[in-house]
Write an enzyme that holds these catalytic residues in place. Sequence first.
Site, short mmCIF file in Angstrom:
data_model
loop_
_atom_site.label_atom_id
_atom_site.label_comp_id
_atom_site.label_asym_id
_atom_site.label_seq_id
_atom_site.Cartn_x
_atom_site.Cartn_y
_atom_site.Cartn_z
N THR A 47 0.82 -1.21 0.00
CA THR A 47 0.00 0.00 0.00
C THR A 47 0.86 1.27 0.00
OG1 THR A 47 -0.24 -0.31 2.39
CG2 THR A 47 -2.04 -1.06 1.00
N TYR A 110 -13.07 -1.46 2.12
CA TYR A 110 -14.40 -0.97 1.74
C TYR A 110 -15.49 -2.01 1.92
CZ TYR A 110 -18.28 1.45 -0.27
OH TYR A 110 -19.51 2.04 -0.42
N TYR A 136 -1.81 -8.61 6.79
CA TYR A 136 -1.55 -7.19 7.04
C TYR A 136 -2.79 -6.58 7.65
CZ TYR A 136 -0.32 -2.28 6.02
OH TYR A 136 -0.04 -0.94 6.10
N ARG A 141 -6.95 2.06 7.69
CA ARG A 141 -7.01 2.25 6.24
C ARG A 141 -8.08 1.38 5.58
NH1 ARG A 141 -2.25 5.12 4.21
NH2 ARG A 141 -3.19 4.82 2.17
N LYS A 164 1.66 -8.49 9.86
CA LYS A 164 2.10 -7.10 10.00
C LYS A 164 1.01 -6.38 10.76
CE LYS A 164 3.09 -2.86 7.37
NZ LYS A 164 3.12 -2.23 6.02
N ILE A 206 7.95 -3.79 9.36
CA ILE A 206 7.79 -3.49 7.93
C ILE A 206 7.55 -2.00 7.88
CG2 ILE A 206 6.43 -3.88 5.86
CD1 ILE A 206 5.92 -6.72 6.84
#
Length: 295
Positions: A47, A110, A136, A141, A164, A206
């Site tokens: 991302t 979303y 992740y 986000r 992550k 990360i």
Amino acid sequence: MKHTIFTGAATALITPFKNGVIDYDAYGKILEAQIEGGISALVVAGTTGESSTLTDEEHREIIRYAVEKVAGRVPIIAGTGSNDTSYAIELSKFACSVGADALLLVTPYYNKATQNGLYEHFKAIAESCDKPCILYNVPSRTGCNILPDTAARLADIDNIVAIKEASSDISQIAELAAKCGDTLDIYSGNDNQILPIMSLGGKGVISVLSNVLPAETSEICSKFLSGDIAGALELQLKYLPFINALFSEVNPIPAKAAMARLGRCENTLRLPLTPMSEAKAEHMYKIMEELGLTK
């Protein structure tokens, strides 16, 4: 314990653009600088690499390019997550076919998912390929949070080997470590939480910071892992103002501005991302100057 992909710092790489396309000349130099800086692994088309605005062809080509350019010197972790499970499977299969060492799978955004939906989504992707997968978790986000019980279920899948964690919820991460510490490697997904997460058994970070400071980010981790907790803390706090500046606007807007300031790429992003505001950029540039990164 499952195979550990890396220990220390991996960079969530930016994707440099020029004249509307990926700037592979700049990207190749960035890859070489990262390796020279002692980074432990590289995340391509995640991302931070603006994967959401890469075309399918660009996404595939940048993974292929990085694998060929790095040529096994450090692990290449390909960002192949999507909110479309079928597309994530297709992209993951491609990344494996061109030699990526591991996959980074962001939670669906979303459309989100229930916890069972998350389990089935990641299970389907992992079972479609033979490379190790890193979950992740970045609910700020995606609007979707992998809870520790779900992570524990996913850890039973052989090639889901790590997570992550960018939830920023240390209590949740502590619970995750208690339930999955022997079955999932945990990496900090936030540069301001490298030490807290490593203190819970995390294997490293990360990182966005390491785009600019690969050697220094690696040193935070290496000092901690060698038992020099005070030295690691000193570095974590030293770079905290810069880390805060790197996240003062939506990632990777500030990271792109910082890399451009150092002459490593153009300060070009794809809409809906726009360049950093002048006031925040000047504040960040001042911090970079104080750190001796610029004159």
